[in-house]
Each structure stands twice: as structure tokens, then as C-alpha cells.
Design a protein around this motif. Structure first.
Motif, mmCIF file in Angstrom:
data_model
loop_
_atom_site.group_PDB
_atom_site.id
_atom_site.type_symbol
_atom_site.label_atom_id
_atom_site.label_comp_id
_atom_site.label_asym_id
_atom_site.label_seq_id
_atom_site.Cartn_x
_atom_site.Cartn_y
_atom_site.Cartn_z
ATOM 1 N N ASN A 1 -10.172 -30.550 65.679
ATOM 2 C CA ASN A 1 -8.755 -30.399 65.358
ATOM 3 C C ASN A 1 -7.862 -30.605 66.582
ATOM 4 O O ASN A 1 -8.191 -30.193 67.688
ATOM 5 C CB ASN A 1 -8.483 -28.998 64.801
ATOM 6 N N SER A 2 -6.724 -31.232 66.348
ATOM 7 C CA SER A 2 -5.715 -31.399 67.394
ATOM 8 C C SER A 2 -4.403 -31.787 66.727
ATOM 9 O O SER A 2 -4.402 -32.416 65.664
ATOM 10 C CB SER A 2 -6.138 -32.482 68.389
ATOM 11 N N LYS A 3 -3.273 -31.415 67.340
ATOM 12 C CA LYS A 3 -1.980 -31.748 66.752
ATOM 13 C C LYS A 3 -1.725 -33.252 66.766
ATOM 14 O O LYS A 3 -1.059 -33.789 65.890
ATOM 15 C CB LYS A 3 -0.857 -31.028 67.506
ATOM 16 N N ASN A 4 -2.245 -33.935 67.789
ATOM 17 C CA ASN A 4 -2.036 -35.374 67.913
ATOM 18 C C ASN A 4 -3.385 -36.086 67.984
ATOM 19 O O ASN A 4 -4.432 -35.456 67.883
ATOM 20 C CB ASN A 4 -1.197 -35.677 69.157
ATOM 21 N N ARG A 5 -3.342 -37.392 68.175
ATOM 22 C CA ARG A 5 -4.582 -38.162 68.302
ATOM 23 C C ARG A 5 -4.920 -38.346 69.775
ATOM 24 O O ARG A 5 -4.095 -38.785 70.569
ATOM 25 C CB ARG A 5 -4.433 -39.526 67.631
ATOM 26 N N ASP A 6 -6.149 -37.990 70.118
ATOM 27 C CA ASP A 6 -6.626 -38.129 71.494
ATOM 28 C C ASP A 6 -8.025 -38.740 71.437
ATOM 29 O O ASP A 6 -8.951 -38.121 70.925
ATOM 30 C CB ASP A 6 -6.648 -36.760 72.182
ATOM 31 N N LEU A 7 -8.155 -39.955 71.938
ATOM 32 C CA LEU A 7 -9.420 -40.689 71.852
ATOM 33 C C LEU A 7 -10.078 -40.775 73.223
ATOM 34 O O LEU A 7 -9.457 -41.190 74.202
ATOM 35 C CB LEU A 7 -9.170 -42.097 71.301
ATOM 36 N N LYS A 8 -11.347 -40.372 73.277
ATOM 37 C CA LYS A 8 -12.125 -40.448 74.514
ATOM 38 C C LYS A 8 -13.381 -41.276 74.245
ATOM 39 O O LYS A 8 -14.126 -40.980 73.309
ATOM 40 C CB LYS A 8 -12.512 -39.045 74.992
ATOM 41 N N ILE A 9 -13.597 -42.301 75.072
ATOM 42 C CA ILE A 9 -14.736 -43.200 74.879
ATOM 43 C C ILE A 9 -15.629 -43.164 76.118
ATOM 44 O O ILE A 9 -15.158 -43.375 77.236
ATOM 45 C CB ILE A 9 -14.273 -44.646 74.617
ATOM 46 N N ARG A 10 -16.900 -42.884 75.897
ATOM 47 C CA ARG A 10 -17.907 -42.966 76.958
ATOM 48 C C ARG A 10 -18.796 -44.166 76.653
ATOM 49 O O ARG A 10 -19.440 -44.220 75.605
ATOM 50 C CB ARG A 10 -18.745 -41.689 77.010
ATOM 51 N N ILE A 11 -18.803 -45.123 77.582
ATOM 52 C CA ILE A 11 -19.507 -46.373 77.329
ATOM 53 C C ILE A 11 -20.146 -46.856 78.628
ATOM 54 O O ILE A 11 -19.554 -46.704 79.706
ATOM 55 C CB ILE A 11 -18.522 -47.431 76.766
ATOM 56 N N PRO A 12 -21.346 -47.410 78.583
ATOM 57 C CA PRO A 12 -21.973 -47.934 79.804
ATOM 58 C C PRO A 12 -21.110 -49.024 80.432
ATOM 59 O O PRO A 12 -20.431 -49.779 79.730
ATOM 60 C CB PRO A 12 -23.307 -48.500 79.301
ATOM 61 N N SER A 13 -21.142 -49.105 81.750
ATOM 62 C CA SER A 13 -20.315 -50.093 82.448
ATOM 63 C C SER A 13 -20.642 -51.519 82.009
ATOM 64 O O SER A 13 -19.768 -52.388 81.996
ATOM 65 C CB SER A 13 -20.504 -49.955 83.964
#
Length: 289
Positions: free
Chosen positions: A28-40
Motif C-alpha cells: 500500500n502507498s498513497k502514490n505510485r513508487d516503482l523500484k527495479i532491481r536488474i543486473p547491469s
């Protein structure tokens, strides 16, 4: 259709060359927050992943984790230009004989520009497995959020029904509540001035003003309008979390005003039940996208 902000999805693709796994989680969050972990090694795909995830999710803190293993990295990651290597070796031999210098070693030849190159289709070869894993993860993620959303929708519908029932009880008893309160107020005034000659018209005016102060007709009208709007929103679905929170705040405000004005014991009990129902709906609305 209502979707929950909380969800989980996983997608896996494996073939002879690549093993790719995409995991998506949201809270849950009031807004949208996207976090991406990806190999270099896959960083060039981060923008594409971000755009696809954002197209599906409008609210919540979302974490995307991509992992992959190149099963063919030892044999197919690089290519050697044998023709160029042969020409450089021939030139090195000529230079050593002509200038009496040290001949080129195989290591020297390999480090010349253009002898070793990366395969040009490296990105393209991983693109399809990554796309398939991401698509599978998004489908799983959406299915999970829809299932939870159906539970939220049923619960909100139940709470709205309870609120309507309590509001109907207030409306049905309002004339009786206000009449009893007016009578009690009038008796209190008479007991305070029992030895004083009373101006009946002045007393009637005071009772009339008191009746206006305890009247919650306008609050009931607004409560009815808000509950109708919420009922329609819950039935229609979509990204309604923020709108729901606004209307539930308004419901809470109108109930509090009614509690302050209509101080009849039976009305207070019912209004407190309505306030509790609003709080339950607000808790659930925090989970709605």
C-alpha cells in the motif's frame, strides 16, 4: 472491478541459453513508487520494464526484481575475427624480421582492436526470454490483485449495507428523537425558572432555536448522497482508492456533526455504530488501488 494494491507475481523463462526470473511485489502507498532491481547486463531493458509495469499499476509501492543466468556465456558471448588475427600475425612476423624486434605473441594479437568482438545480437537474444518472463509475472501479479480486490469489494458492499441500515434507523426515529429532546429542554428551562413568570412566546422562541440546533436533516441528505456515490464507485471499480478516501472522510465528518447535534441516547448509539463502520471502510480503502 476493484484491484488490491497488495499483490505478488512471478514469471520464469528457461531455455538452452538463458534462465530468466522476474518477481513483482506491491504494498500500500498513497502514490505510485516503482523500484527495479536488474543486473547491469540487462540495464538497457530497464526503461521497457518500467513502462510495462506502470501501464498496469496506478498506485502503490511496487518492487520488480529481475535475475538471469546465461547458460551459454562461456562459448557464445564473444567471437574472434580469424582473418584479422592472421593478418596481424603476418604483419608481426614481418616487423620482427625487418626491425629485429620481438615477435607478437598470441596474447598481443588478441588485444588488437577488432580481433575479439561481442556478438551483435546479444541484446536481441535475451530480449525474448526477458519479455516472456515479465509478461508471465505481470499476468500472475494482476490475477493476484484481482482476487484480493474481489474480497475487498464484497467486504465494502457489506459495510455500505450496514451503514445504510443504521442511517435508515436514524431517519425513522428522528422526529421522535427531536420531540423528546425539545420536551426535555423545555422542562429543564421551566425547572430553572419555576418561581419566575414565564413569557410563553419567549419560551417558544427558545425551544424553536433549540430545535434548529439539534436538527440533522441536512447532514442526513449529504450522508445519503455520499453513500450513493460510494456504492456506485465500489460497484463500478477501477482506480478508486483516492476518491473513496475523500468520500469516506466526508462521511466521517457528517457523522461527527450529527453526533454533536443530536444528543439522544438511542441516536448516539446508532451514530457511533455508523462511525465505526466508516472506520472499517477507511481501513479497507487503504488497500484499494
Amino acid at each position: 472491478m476493484i484491484k488490491s494494491m497488495t499483490g505478488y507475481g512471478e514469471g520464469i523463462h528457461q531455455d538452452q541459453r538463458f534462465s530468466v526470473r522476474v518477481e513483482i511485489k506491491s504494498v500500500n502507498s498513497k502514490n505510485r513508487d516503482l523500484k527495479i532491481r536488474i543486473p547491469s547486463a540487462l540495464s538497457s531493458f530497464e526503461r521497457e520494464i518500467s513502462e510495462r509495469v506502470k501501464a498496469s499499476i496506478h498506485r502503490g509501492t511496487v518492487s520488480v526484481h529481475v535475475s538471469f543466468f546465461d547458460l551459454g556465456a562461456g562459448s557464445s558471448g564473444l567471437t574472434i575475427n580469424m582473418a584479422r588475427a592472421a593478418r596481424i600475425a603476418e604483419f608481426g612476423k614481418w616487423a620482427a624480421e625487418t626491425f629485429a624486434s620481438q615477435p607478437l605473441t598470441s596474447k598481443d594479437i588478441l588485444f588488437y582492436q577488432g580481433v575479439i568482438t561481442e556478438q551483435e545480437d546479444g541484446d536481441r537474444s535475451i530480449s525474448e526470454p526477458l519479455t516472456e518472463a515479465l509478461s508471465a509475472a505481470l499476468i500472475s501479479f494482476e490475477d493476484n490483485r484481482v482476487r484480493e480486490g474481489e474480497i475487498l469489494q464484497a467486504d465494502l458492499k457489506s459495510h455500505l449495507g450496514v451503514f445504510r441500515s443504521d442511517m435508515s434507523a436514524i431517519v425513522a426515529g428522528m422526529d421522535n428523537f427531536t420531540a423528546q429532546l425539545r420536551e426535555t429542554h423545555q422542562e429543564r428551562i421551566r425547572s430553572m425558572i419555576e418561581d419566575v413568570k414565564v413569557d410563553e412566546s419567549r419560551l417558544a422562541t427558545e425551544i424553536g432555536l433549540y430545535a434548529e440546533r439539534i436538527d440533522i436533516s441536512e447532514e442526513i441528505i449529504r450522508l445519503g448522497a455520499h453513500i450513493d456515490t460510494l456504492d456506485e464507485m465500489v460497484s463500478s471499480g477501477g482506480s478508486i482508492g483516492k476518491k473513496m478516501d475523500f468520500y469516506l472522510q466526508e462521511l466521517n465528518r457528517e457523522v461527527n456533526t450529527s453526533l454533536a447535534k443530536l444528543r439522544h441516547i438511542n441516536a448516539i448509539d446508532t451514530l457511533l455504530n455508523m462511525k465505526e463502520t466508516v472506520e472499517k471502510m477507511r481501513e479497507q480503502a487503504c488497500n484499494v488501488e
